[in-house]
Design a protein around this motif. Structure first.
Motif, PDB file in Angstrom:
ATOM      1  N   UNK A   1      -5.210  52.770  41.081  1.00  0.00           N
ATOM      2  CA  UNK A   1      -6.563  52.860  41.339  1.00  0.00           C
ATOM      3  C   UNK A   1      -6.714  53.113  42.630  1.00  0.00           C
ATOM      4  N   UNK A   2      -6.103  52.196  43.597  1.00  0.00           N
ATOM      5  CA  UNK A   2      -6.406  52.395  44.877  1.00  0.00           C
ATOM      6  C   UNK A   2      -5.839  53.590  45.598  1.00  0.00           C
ATOM      7  N   UNK A   3      -4.676  53.988  44.954  1.00  0.00           N
ATOM      8  CA  UNK A   3      -4.051  55.452  45.365  1.00  0.00           C
ATOM      9  C   UNK A   3      -5.166  56.643  44.986  1.00  0.00           C
TER      10      UNK A   3
ATOM     11  N   UNK B   1       6.031  48.902  22.428  1.00  0.00           N
ATOM     12  CA  UNK B   1       5.103  47.697  22.601  1.00  0.00           C
ATOM     13  C   UNK B   1       6.085  46.885  23.542  1.00  0.00           C
ATOM     14  N   UNK B   2       5.159  46.007  24.320  1.00  0.00           N
ATOM     15  CA  UNK B   2       6.227  45.034  25.380  1.00  0.00           C
ATOM     16  C   UNK B   2       6.855  45.791  26.476  1.00  0.00           C
ATOM     17  N   UNK B   3       6.989  47.136  26.585  1.00  0.00           N
ATOM     18  CA  UNK B   3       7.434  47.647  27.612  1.00  0.00           C
ATOM     19  C   UNK B   3       6.559  48.110  28.593  1.00  0.00           C
ATOM     20  N   UNK B   4       6.120  47.661  29.534  1.00  0.00           N
ATOM     21  CA  UNK B   4       5.124  48.354  30.483  1.00  0.00           C
ATOM     22  C   UNK B   4       5.798  49.572  31.218  1.00  0.00           C
ATOM     23  N   UNK B   5       5.030  50.583  31.387  1.00  0.00           N
ATOM     24  CA  UNK B   5       5.471  51.812  32.079  1.00  0.00           C
ATOM     25  C   UNK B   5       5.438  51.287  33.548  1.00  0.00           C
ATOM     26  N   UNK B   6       6.201  52.233  34.391  1.00  0.00           N
ATOM     27  CA  UNK B   6       6.279  51.711  35.739  1.00  0.00           C
ATOM     28  C   UNK B   6       5.143  52.415  36.557  1.00  0.00           C
ATOM     29  N   UNK B   7       4.675  52.051  37.428  1.00  0.00           N
ATOM     30  CA  UNK B   7       3.571  52.404  38.184  1.00  0.00           C
ATOM     31  C   UNK B   7       3.732  53.884  38.785  1.00  0.00           C
ATOM     32  N   UNK B   8       2.870  54.864  38.523  1.00  0.00           N
ATOM     33  CA  UNK B   8       2.993  56.087  39.537  1.00  0.00           C
ATOM     34  C   UNK B   8       3.001  55.790  41.057  1.00  0.00           C
ATOM     35  N   UNK B   9       3.546  56.732  41.778  1.00  0.00           N
ATOM     36  CA  UNK B   9       3.353  56.299  43.131  1.00  0.00           C
ATOM     37  C   UNK B   9       2.589  57.697  44.114  1.00  0.00           C
ATOM     38  N   UNK B  10       2.506  58.977  43.251  1.00  0.00           N
ATOM     39  CA  UNK B  10       1.892  59.771  43.804  1.00  0.00           C
ATOM     40  C   UNK B  10       0.739  60.475  43.204  1.00  0.00           C
ATOM     41  N   UNK B  11      -0.181  60.780  44.142  1.00  0.00           N
ATOM     42  CA  UNK B  11      -1.544  61.513  43.308  1.00  0.00           C
ATOM     43  C   UNK B  11      -1.388  62.457  42.258  1.00  0.00           C
ATOM     44  N   UNK B  12      -0.370  63.313  42.540  1.00  0.00           N
ATOM     45  CA  UNK B  12      -0.026  64.614  41.585  1.00  0.00           C
ATOM     46  C   UNK B  12       0.587  63.925  40.263  1.00  0.00           C
ATOM     47  N   UNK B  13       1.460  62.844  40.444  1.00  0.00           N
ATOM     48  CA  UNK B  13       1.901  62.329  39.195  1.00  0.00           C
ATOM     49  C   UNK B  13       0.933  61.778  38.355  1.00  0.00           C
ATOM     50  N   UNK B  14       0.073  61.038  39.054  1.00  0.00           N
ATOM     51  CA  UNK B  14      -1.032  60.532  38.466  1.00  0.00           C
ATOM     52  C   UNK B  14      -2.126  61.455  37.650  1.00  0.00           C
TER      53      UNK B  14
END
Lengths: 261, 273, 590, 40
Positions: free
Chosen positions: B262-264, B181-194
């Motif tokens: 989403x854009x990625x 709680x309260x700890x947002x995850x870091x955004x993914x930057x590659x399609x494969x990770x997502x």
């Protein structure tokens, strides 16, 4: 002759006690709560003690009879009686306080219920500030029809209300003794005479459960009459209540009288 | 020593009687326990229950009735039916609401936007409201709770209820379901990770990975444009590709993805030709 | 005595070290990284230590620390005043009394320090995250607090142990200056500690998430800081007076010679005088504090005055009544010291009637406890006569009357041994009676008219002229009195020591009621935060976050009060032992 | 002083003090933004 100080003190205490009872319970007809009276008398006793003992001479005079009774062999009989009677009284007090009773525990009720400005009655939201009895105008327009409606209201009352509120509308119906708070006495000048018809309509229609939150905990056993009676029946009963008791409903059109609700 | 003991006894008696009075002389009222988050199941709620929820919050957690009562601390809210429009039309009104619902919402979230004459903080000439904002601080209503109160206020004030029952618990709620709680995850930057994180390839075929519950996406960019892909990601059931069942694809990706992610996704998929 | 000295130093050293470690350590780390939001805690974040209820430990230790601190801070204030009076009048009795007061407080001082250290340890043990958060914000002030403690100890010991050394013209002045310095440091210490606790009630210098903006002064100077400062300052003096009064009373009861009796009677009188002087403005400082709490947060204000805490004010009413009644009783008993007092005895019963009457009004609760039969007979919970007595205007009127009549008791006490010699005595008296009459009428008018016949705004506003009326009556009448009795002749010498033992128990009652009242009011001040460590910013999520019933709170206060009084008795006993010398025969080599 | 004069003096003194307190009331109420001692 000046009274002995001990007697003076006792008379002051008894006088104040009876004074509270007489003034509140009989003269003002607003009973003084026992819990409060106990605390009041405690502090009055403290005050009397203070006044009677702030110097040595007075204190000596105050306790002299007690001292004499305890120490002087002449008063042996009196002493022994007192020494028996006081523990017995204390014992009786303890006994009667701890004796289980059927009385419901004391509940705290906070505020006199003020009506909301609107209420949901028969599934519709009505504005209690402007709501009027639809039959009231017949009183002047057509007294004959009005009398008929009052009669119909009386029939509804006898069928539904008199068990608690009484056939004389004085709050002393056959079931009244079993209810707490007691059913309202409509004859009393302090009840419906001080109220608008819309207030009665709200109270009758929504009953005990419809009382606002700030009046809680409220254990009124008044039923929710909108589930048993029609809208017209309620208005007719209201006509009857005022007609029988001879009161006139309050209306905001007139100047507010000072002894307001 | 006798004096000493009688002084001690006197003091103990005094303290004891204070204690006894506090325990026996006055009624013992068990205070309400600290408020907890209301468990709301929005999916199964009809308007009546929603209004009842608003009523509960209004009288309980929201602490509204502390001031909005007949003692004149704050305006009475059962009269807003007749007052709200007049407040909106008032020359002093400087808020941004255009309708009554907006006005009510604004007065809950930003009480100082419009202060009813005579109810402002002392000395501020009715420009500052003593009411705390209900979205934060000690009251901290969630989105749905706020909506329920709004609906209750409209109903209670004799207005038509225009508030709709929200369909999801809002962002905070989904955040709370996440691990920290309260700890947002870091955004993914590659399609494969997502793709790994959201297990796209469990259903879809993308390149070599093969799933057959959803359409093959290996060349999706050749037949569909970016807008279609965006819609398919955010609202998958809007249009179902032939031969596939409705409701298979999770419809809450929009709340789980960061905008950049989403854009990625859209970028990547639209380039698969 | 040496032992207490090293004890005190030790305790402050411990406090300092712990402050440096616990307080400034994380703070330094924080400063590099910027300030974070207030931690969001779960029940697991509150350690249980040895199965002890952490809140209870903190509650009792903090309360004990506060009682001793209040006493220790107050005594130097009036010791300073008494020493100055002694210097001016060159009456050695005052100097001796001042010395005896400070002697009593010196052991109490080290106990204060020990309890402070204990409180700190318990906070770190039981509420580590709260303490951590507060110490990031108050890093500097906590550090200076520890340093100031050294200063306080040094000056106090110099002041006490140097008392007999620093006698004589210039030296006495140096000694008095030391007293002033001692008070300055002590008051600063209190102000700093007040800032920490008021921050928890009315946080400042932080954003809604609890992120500190780095401006520590802003956090210290929060909304409720000064109201609490004023309230505590006045209350401490009254409290210190009452405790010293109890000391004198005990010494009086156990005195062997009439000289000793006379001395301790005189000391008790002075202590009671100090307590009453500070007691009279105290209700107003309290009203001010409550009004400011209301102004800061209406919600907190209503929690304070309504709901479950409303009944707390009924207990408070009983205690304040006990304070006023015992103070008055002591004054009346004390009139026996003068041979001229008889002339005024007739007035006492009227004063008593008004005092008790006003007190009954002051005590009447807003919500009556009714049995079912009473409820039935009243037809509902509303009482047409007693109901109106339960609300604020009636209470304000009652308390103002109680203060005026307590002052009247004091006035006749003052007069009891004097015979005025000015020619216009009769006229002056009439004027004074007129002043009282008009003042009382004005108070009644404001209370009744504005309390019951106008709207709420007037109701609240009218309490201010009421208070000022009381104030004017007291001040003007004192001035008038001093003119009437200029050059007055004494009836005879005052018989110090001619006072019944009962009066000493009034002093004990004063001290005990004061102690207990402070505990109770401390509970409510802290309790209105409800389930928040720092209001609206840091939530208390421990299993103990609930608000207890008043009975429970009262029992905790009682237990703490018994512990406190035991410690106080120890302190008094130590003060006595230190002056005892036994000569064991044949023990030492002759 | 005779009884009548005494009473007169006392009444005058009460009136004077009362007037003083009334001024205090009005000033204090005014400072709080309430114009009059008697509500209109």
């Amino acid at each position: 002759m000046r009274l002995p100080r001990l007697l003076q003190a006792a008379l002051v205490l008894v006088g104040v006690y009876l004074g509270f009872i007489v003034v509140f319970d009989y003269m003002l007809e607003a009973v003084i709560p026992g819990s409060l009276l106990t605390m009041y008398m405690f502090f009055v006793t403290v005050g009397v003690f203070m006044v009677f003992t702030y110097d040595e001479e007075r204190t000596r005079e105050l306790v002299a009879p007690i001292k004499a009774m305890v120490e002087n062999p002449i008063y042996r009989g009196a002493r022994n009686t007192v020494f028996i009677v006081i523990p017995l009284l204390v014992g009786y007090g303890v006994y009667s306080r701890t004796l289980p009773s059927f009385e419901a525990p004391v509940e705290l009720r906070t505020i006199h219920p003020a009506p909301p400005s609107t209420a949901k009655i028969y599934g519709e939201r009505v504005n209690l500030l402007t709501l009027e009895n639809p039959f009231r105008h017949y009183q002047t327009d057509d007294p004959e029809i009005f009398a008929e409606y009052v009669q119909e209201g009386a029939a509804v009352y006898i069928e539904n209300c008199q068990y608690c509120h009484g056939d004389k509308l004085d709050g002393k119906g056959p079931y009244a003794e079993g209810l707490n708070p007691t059913p309202l006495n409509f004859q009393d000048i302090g009840t419906i005479a001080q109220l608008q018809e819309s207030y009665l309509y709200w109270r009758i229609a929504t009953g005990g459960p419809g009382l606002p939150k700030e009046a809680a905990p409220w254990i009124s056993s008044m039923p929710v009459w909108q589930e048993f009676l029609t809208e017209e029946e309620i208005w007719k009963v209201i006509l009857f209540l005022y007609d029988y008791t001879g009161h006139a409903p309050r209306s905001w059109g007139e100047a507010h009288d000072a002894g307001g609700h | 020593m006798r004096q000493f003991l009688s002084v001690i006894a006197f003091m103990l008696i005094v303290i004891g009687s204070f204690s006894a009075y506090s325990n026996l002389g006055i009624p013992q009222i068990e205070p309400a326990p600290p408020p907890t988050e209301e468990v709301i199941d929005l999916g199964s709620m009809d308007m009546g229950q929603f209004l009842a929820l608003g009523d509960r919050i209004f009288n309980g957690k929201g602490t509204c009735t502390l001031c909005h009562n007949s003692l004149g601390r704050a305006p009475m809210l059962d009269q807003i039916g007749s007052n709200a429009q007049a407040r909106l039309d008032d020359a002093r009104y400087a808020g941004s609401a255009t309708d009554i619902e907006g006005y009510l919402r604004e007065s809950l979230t930003d009480p100082s936007a419009y202060v009813v004459a005579g109810f402002g903080k002392a000395g501020t000439n009715d420009t500052e409201s003593p009411m705390p904002g209900t979205e934060s601080g000690s009251i901290a209503l969630s989105g749905p709770e706020l909506a329920a109160v709004l609906a209750f206020l409209q109903d209670n004030g004799g207005l038509e209820v225009t508030v709709e029952i929200p369909t999801d618990m809002g962002d905070e709620a989904t955040d709370e379901n996440a691990a920290e709680p309260g700890e947002p995850r870091a955004p993914f930057t590659s399609f494969q990770d997502l793709s790994d994180e959201f297990a796209c390839e469990a259903c879809h075929t993308i390149g070599e990975e093969a799933g057959d519950l959803g359409p093959n996406l290996s060349a999706i960019g050749a037949t569909r444009d970016r807008d279609y892909i965006r819609r398919a990601l955010l609202d998958p059931n809007a249009e179902i590709a032939e031969g596939f069942e409705e409701g298979m694809m999770p419809d809450d990706l929009g709340t789980q993805l960061y905008a950049t992610e989403l854009e990625l996704l859209i970028d990547h998929l639209s380039q698969l030709k | 005595m040496r032992k207490t000295l090293s004890f005190g130093f030790l305790a402050s050293l411990v406090a300092l070290v712990v402050c440096v470690l616990a307080g400034t350590g994380p703070a330094l780390a924080q400063e590099a990284a910027g300030f974070g939001p207030a931690p969001v805690l779960t029940a697991a974040d509150y350690p249980t230590v040895a199965g002890v209820n952490g809140r209870l430990v903190i509650w009792i230790v903090a309360q004990l620390h506060l009682w001793f601190a209040a006493f220790v801070l107050a005594v130097p204030i009036f010791v300073f005043i008494i020493e100055a009076i002694g210097m001016r009048t060159r009456d050695k009795r005052y100097d001796d009394m001042a010395y005896e007061f400070i002697k009593v407080s010196i052991t109490a001082y080290s106990i204060t320090a020990i309890l402070g250290g204990l409180l700190l340890f318990s906070l770190i043990l039981f509420y580590p995250h709260l303490f951590g958060y507060l110490s990031t914000i108050f890093s500097k002030s906590m550090f200076y607090y520890a340093l100031l403690f050294f200063g306080e100890s040094a000056v106090l010991y110099l002041y006490y142990y140097g008392w007999h050394w620093l006698q004589g013209d210039l030296r006495k002045w140096i000694h008095l200056s030391l007293g002033l310095l001692l008070n300055a440091i002590g008051t600063t210490l209190m102000l700093l500690a007040n800032a920490w606790l008021t921050f928890m009630m009315s946080p400042a210098g932080v954003d809604p998430a609890g992120v500190f903006n780095g401006n520590e002064w802003e956090a210290i100077h929060n909304f409720l800081w000064n109201p609490i400062n004023i309230h505590r300052f006045v209350a401490n003096i009254a409290y210190g007076g009452s405790i010293v009064g109890a000391y004198a009373a005990f010494k009086f009861l156990t005195a062997r010679t009439s000289q000793e009796k006379a001395h301790y009677d005189w000391m008790g009188y002075n202590a009671n005088f100090i307590a009453i002087c500070a007691l009279l403005p105290l209700p107003f400082a309290g009203y001010y504090l409550a009004a400011e709490i209301y102004a800061y947060s209406q919600q907190m204000g209503i929690t304070l005055m309504g709901g479950i805490f409303a009944w707390l004010f009924i207990i408070q009413a009983v205690l304040i009544g006990a304070l006023f009644l015992s103070a008055n009783y002591y004054l009346w008993c004390g009139m026996g010291r003068s041979d001229g007092a008889r002339r005024y005895y007739w007035a006492i019963k009227y004063i008593a009637i008004v005092l008790i009457g006003a007190f009954l009004v002051w005590f009447t609760p807003h919500t009556l406890v009714l049995t079912n039969s009473e409820l039935k007979s009243l037809g509902g919970p509303h009482h047409s006569i007693l109901g109106p007595l339960g609300i604020m205007p009636a209470k304000n009127t009652a308390v103002n009357l109680m203060i005026i009549f307590t002052f009247l008791s004091f006035l006749i006490y003052r007069r009891s041994n004097k015979v005025a010699t000015v020619s216009w005595e009769g006229m002056g008296n009439t004027l004074q009676v007129a002043l009282f009459t008009a003042g009382i009428l004005n108070i009644l008018f404001l209370g009744i008219y504005h309390g019951y016949f106008t709207n709420t705004v007037y109701k609240v506003a009218a309490s201010i002229p009421q208070v000022l009326t009381t104030f004017v009556v007291i001040v003007v009448s004192l001035v008038l009195d001093s003119f009437i009795y200029r050059g007055a002749r004494d009836v005879g010498p005052l018989h110090w020591g001619r006072i019944p033992d009962r009066a000493q128990y009034a002093l004990f009652l004063l001290a005990v009621a004061f102690t207990w009242l402070m505990g109770l009011m401390g509970y409510i001040r802290s309790g209105i935060r409800q389930h928040w460590h720092v209001v609206d910013i840091m939530r208390d999520n421990s299993p103990n976050a609930f608000t207890p019933t008043l009975g429970y709170a009262a029992n905790v206060v009682s237990v703490a009060a018994v512990i406190f009084l035991t410690l106080v008795i120890f302190v008094f006993w130590i003060a006595k032992v230190s002056s005892v010398k036994t000569l064991p025969a044949g023990y030492w080599k002759e | 002083m005779g009884f009548a004069r005494k009473t007169l003096f006392f009444a005058a003194a009460v009136a004077a003090c009362g007037a003083g307190f009334l001024v205090l009331d009005v000033v204090m109420m005014n400072m709080q933004g309430l114009d009059l001692i008697f509500e209109k």
